[in-house]
Design a protein around this motif. Structure first.
Motif, PDB file in Angstrom:
ATOM      1  N   LEU A 201      18.724 -22.878 -42.296  1.00  0.00           N
ATOM      2  CA  LEU A 201      17.753 -23.474 -43.217  1.00  0.00           C
ATOM      3  C   LEU A 201      17.517 -24.953 -42.896  1.00  0.00           C
ATOM      4  N   ASP A 202      18.599 -25.650 -42.560  1.00  0.00           N
ATOM      5  CA  ASP A 202      18.445 -27.057 -42.169  1.00  0.00           C
ATOM      6  C   ASP A 202      17.500 -27.206 -40.980  1.00  0.00           C
ATOM      7  N   GLN A 203      17.663 -26.323 -39.998  1.00  0.00           N
ATOM      8  CA  GLN A 203      16.808 -26.378 -38.818  1.00  0.00           C
ATOM      9  C   GLN A 203      15.365 -26.070 -39.190  1.00  0.00           C
ATOM     10  N   LEU A 204      15.196 -25.121 -40.091  1.00  0.00           N
ATOM     11  CA  LEU A 204      13.841 -24.770 -40.531  1.00  0.00           C
ATOM     12  C   LEU A 204      13.184 -25.954 -41.242  1.00  0.00           C
ATOM     13  N   LEU A 205      13.936 -26.607 -42.122  1.00  0.00           N
ATOM     14  CA  LEU A 205      13.355 -27.711 -42.885  1.00  0.00           C
ATOM     15  C   LEU A 205      13.020 -28.897 -41.976  1.00  0.00           C
ATOM     16  N   ALA A 206      13.715 -28.988 -40.837  1.00  0.00           N
ATOM     17  CA  ALA A 206      13.451 -30.088 -39.900  1.00  0.00           C
ATOM     18  C   ALA A 206      12.465 -29.678 -38.805  1.00  0.00           C
ATOM     19  N   SER A 207      11.976 -28.456 -38.833  1.00  0.00           N
ATOM     20  CA  SER A 207      11.139 -27.945 -37.745  1.00  0.00           C
ATOM     21  C   SER A 207       9.724 -28.501 -37.798  1.00  0.00           C
ATOM     22  N   SER A 208       9.189 -28.848 -36.623  1.00  0.00           N
ATOM     23  CA  SER A 208       7.773 -29.242 -36.557  1.00  0.00           C
ATOM     24  C   SER A 208       6.874 -28.032 -36.403  1.00  0.00           C
ATOM     25  N   PHE A 209       7.449 -26.879 -36.144  1.00  0.00           N
ATOM     26  CA  PHE A 209       6.642 -25.714 -35.775  1.00  0.00           C
ATOM     27  C   PHE A 209       6.537 -24.668 -36.869  1.00  0.00           C
ATOM     28  N   PHE A 210       7.539 -24.625 -37.740  1.00  0.00           N
ATOM     29  CA  PHE A 210       7.606 -23.573 -38.753  1.00  0.00           C
ATOM     30  C   PHE A 210       7.858 -24.185 -40.119  1.00  0.00           C
ATOM     31  N   GLN A 211       7.489 -23.436 -41.149  1.00  0.00           N
ATOM     32  CA  GLN A 211       7.762 -23.924 -42.498  1.00  0.00           C
ATOM     33  C   GLN A 211       8.060 -22.753 -43.416  1.00  0.00           C
ATOM     34  N   PRO A 212       8.911 -22.977 -44.414  1.00  0.00           N
ATOM     35  CA  PRO A 212       9.241 -21.887 -45.336  1.00  0.00           C
ATOM     36  C   PRO A 212       8.085 -21.618 -46.299  1.00  0.00           C
ATOM     37  N   THR A 213       7.949 -20.349 -46.669  1.00  0.00           N
ATOM     38  CA  THR A 213       6.970 -20.006 -47.709  1.00  0.00           C
ATOM     39  C   THR A 213       7.666 -19.640 -49.008  1.00  0.00           C
ATOM     40  N   ALA A 214       8.935 -19.227 -48.919  1.00  0.00           N
ATOM     41  CA  ALA A 214       9.698 -18.869 -50.118  1.00  0.00           C
ATOM     42  C   ALA A 214      11.174 -18.769 -49.765  1.00  0.00           C
ATOM     43  N   LEU A 215      12.031 -19.044 -50.746  1.00  0.00           N
ATOM     44  CA  LEU A 215      13.478 -18.919 -50.556  1.00  0.00           C
ATOM     45  C   LEU A 215      14.048 -17.938 -51.567  1.00  0.00           C
ATOM     46  N   LEU A 216      15.088 -17.216 -51.125  1.00  0.00           N
ATOM     47  CA  LEU A 216      15.857 -16.378 -52.044  1.00  0.00           C
ATOM     48  C   LEU A 216      17.309 -16.841 -51.946  1.00  0.00           C
ATOM     49  N   VAL A 217      17.861 -17.253 -53.101  1.00  0.00           N
ATOM     50  CA  VAL A 217      19.185 -17.878 -53.112  1.00  0.00           C
ATOM     51  C   VAL A 217      20.105 -17.097 -54.040  1.00  0.00           C
ATOM     52  N   LEU A 218      21.334 -16.935 -53.599  1.00  0.00           N
ATOM     53  CA  LEU A 218      22.364 -16.334 -54.423  1.00  0.00           C
ATOM     54  C   LEU A 218      22.748 -17.338 -55.529  1.00  0.00           C
ATOM     55  N   ARG A 219      22.829 -16.836 -56.763  1.00  0.00           N
ATOM     56  CA  ARG A 219      23.018 -17.769 -57.876  1.00  0.00           C
ATOM     57  C   ARG A 219      24.227 -18.679 -57.685  1.00  0.00           C
ATOM     58  N   ASN A 220      25.354 -18.082 -57.232  1.00  0.00           N
ATOM     59  CA  ASN A 220      26.566 -18.918 -57.137  1.00  0.00           C
ATOM     60  C   ASN A 220      26.561 -19.882 -55.941  1.00  0.00           C
ATOM     61  N   ARG A 221      25.526 -19.834 -55.108  1.00  0.00           N
ATOM     62  CA  ARG A 221      25.410 -20.799 -54.016  1.00  0.00           C
ATOM     63  C   ARG A 221      24.388 -21.900 -54.340  1.00  0.00           C
ATOM     64  N   LEU A 222      23.719 -21.744 -55.456  1.00  0.00           N
ATOM     65  CA  LEU A 222      22.593 -22.630 -55.745  1.00  0.00           C
ATOM     66  C   LEU A 222      23.003 -24.101 -55.815  1.00  0.00           C
ATOM     67  N   ALA A 223      24.087 -24.359 -56.559  1.00  0.00           N
ATOM     68  CA  ALA A 223      24.497 -25.764 -56.751  1.00  0.00           C
ATOM     69  C   ALA A 223      24.759 -26.435 -55.398  1.00  0.00           C
ATOM     70  N   GLY A 224      25.469 -25.731 -54.512  1.00  0.00           N
ATOM     71  CA  GLY A 224      25.799 -26.298 -53.206  1.00  0.00           C
ATOM     72  C   GLY A 224      24.566 -26.531 -52.342  1.00  0.00           C
ATOM     73  N   LEU A 225      23.512 -25.758 -52.588  1.00  0.00           N
ATOM     74  CA  LEU A 225      22.317 -25.862 -51.759  1.00  0.00           C
ATOM     75  C   LEU A 225      21.309 -26.897 -52.266  1.00  0.00           C
ATOM     76  N   MET A 226      21.489 -27.367 -53.486  1.00  0.00           N
ATOM     77  CA  MET A 226      20.478 -28.235 -54.096  1.00  0.00           C
ATOM     78  C   MET A 226      20.092 -29.447 -53.242  1.00  0.00           C
ATOM     79  N   PRO A 227      21.068 -30.131 -52.605  1.00  0.00           N
ATOM     80  CA  PRO A 227      20.649 -31.285 -51.790  1.00  0.00           C
ATOM     81  C   PRO A 227      19.661 -30.888 -50.696  1.00  0.00           C
TER      82      PRO A 227
END
Lengths: 276, 276
Positions: free
Chosen positions: A45-71
């Protein structure tokens, strides 16, 4: 629900919810090759967010991982939905037990223009050409090595497999989202095009007279990697400069991605400083 | 039925035949780790037949591959049974569709004595130490690279996975059957033992001050490869010489087996000629 400024979190309780259609049966999706692809795990996901070529259209996150992923999610464009689900829903949507706690559906950025090989060559470039690479692990590993050793672009022939296949993305640790790549036609045409641009074309061959360590890259060079098993077509590699990776006698050749690691490391150490 | 001199061919028509018990449910067998192992495919069979460490106890061959395999089978010890089955029986025994047309059950040669690290070191040796390698693809790839670059032995710590697991054998293209290996205890003890013998102990670390290309192997050297993710325990690598594989800034490290390929290739090129 909205937190952290613009991040729009949407809970999903029903695996049949049509809003998460792009995440459904993602193994199957690999086979049919529809538009878009799935990036799994926080590192990719980090690589995707830094990509010049691709971009996310939607994310699916496991509830118990959400807090750790917020940054990380703070890097999302406004308006990209973040769906949040419990484990049972998450796995039911994907169609198998997913080890990673986040999946992104992504597409090519619409504004991005295709690579210009002439422009890259004019600046001095190191290319890797995948010719007939059919194994997704090898494709992913080639991109990971290309990223590590500063390859400017990977060129795929018409027969090579898709770097955006799930397994290839995973093995590349997301490098397929960062290293520019372009798919061209037959390998013979790729050699001609590159030679026409003045790019030094190189093959690795066990019987070559020049050992890798003697080679110094030209201002622009292209390392061709042939199919597992057969290698490059003889009509192709006999017209190129061939390099030999020295090894113990009497042995099977190395895996193609390991050859790439060795040769690209050498190229990285000995490249002329780029003009840019 | 006996052909080609001593080769004893036995047709098998019933998947429940007790004579082919060792080939039953070979995926499951991986998990339980019983004595012996399964080598699959003609290329791996060649490595097995040439191995000083292992020997086949029985072969199971697909009928339509038999003719092509006969020259290889001439290398079998007399008395090793060759069972021959049609596809349906073959797959039913294995428990899944097998792509390769030959499987060998093999064991360690009873007469073989364990490796002597002091004797190897006295002659001058290049060792690879796998410390916490838990992925069978990586283990297989490490052996394939070790074979290519003349490593004298692979030393496994107590936490590394089994090189004789099916996937590891396959990825190694049979190299695990040719490159000597020995399993010792904790990585800390391995360092102590090797240092005690005068072996140069080396780690690869992204932050090391010495780049790989500056290193020249000592008469005996050991390259330690740490766990995917965490790497070697800091208490271990801080007491060794650390080498850096130079790469483009800002990137994730390379895969451990690719690091091994690069470092072992370098060691192969720059080793002192062995005394033997």
């Amino acid at each position: 629900m909205s937190v952290g400024g613009h991040i729009a979190l949407t809970p999903i309780d029903d695996p049949a919810d049509s809003r998460i259609e792009v995440f459904r049966d993602i193994r199957e999706r690999d086979l049919v090759g529809r538009g878009g692809f799935i990036a799994e795990g926080a590192v990719v996901l980090d690589q995707l967010l830094a990509s010049s070529f691709f971009q996310p259209t939607a994310l699916l996150v496991l509830r118990n991982r959400l807090a750790g992923l917020m940054p990380r999610l703070a890097g999302l464009r406004p308006g990209v939905p973040v769906y949040v689900a419990e484990r049972a829903v998450f796995d039911a949507v994907a169609g198998f037990p997913v080890h990673r706690g986040v999946m992104a559906h992504a597409v090519r950025r619409p504004e991005k223009r295709p690579l210009s090989l002439p422009a890259m060559t004019a600046r001095g470039a190191l290319f890797t050409v995948a010719a007939g690479i059919s194994n997704h692990d090898n494709m992913g590993a080639i991109f990971r090595n290309a990223a590590a050793f500063g390859v400017d672009a990977v060129i795929l022939d018409e027969t090579s497999c898709d770097p955006l296949y799930r397994k290839a993305i995973r093995v590349s640790v997301g490098s397929v989202l960062r290293v520019p790549f372009i798919r061209l036609g037959a390998v013979e045409q790729i050699v001609e095009e590159l030679e026409g641009l003045g790019v030094e074309c190189l093959a690795l061959a066990p019987g070559a007279s020049v050992p890798l360590q003697r080679w110094r890259p030209a201002p622009s060079s292209a390392l061709f990697l042939g199919a597992e098993g057969e290698g490059l077509p003889p009509a192709v590699w006999t017209r190129m400069k061939a390099l030999r990776i020295e090894m113990a006698p009497g042995l099977d050749s190395l895996n193609v991605a390991h050859c790439a690691a060795i040769a690209l490391h050498h190229a990285f150490l000995h490249r002329s400083p780029p003009a840019r």
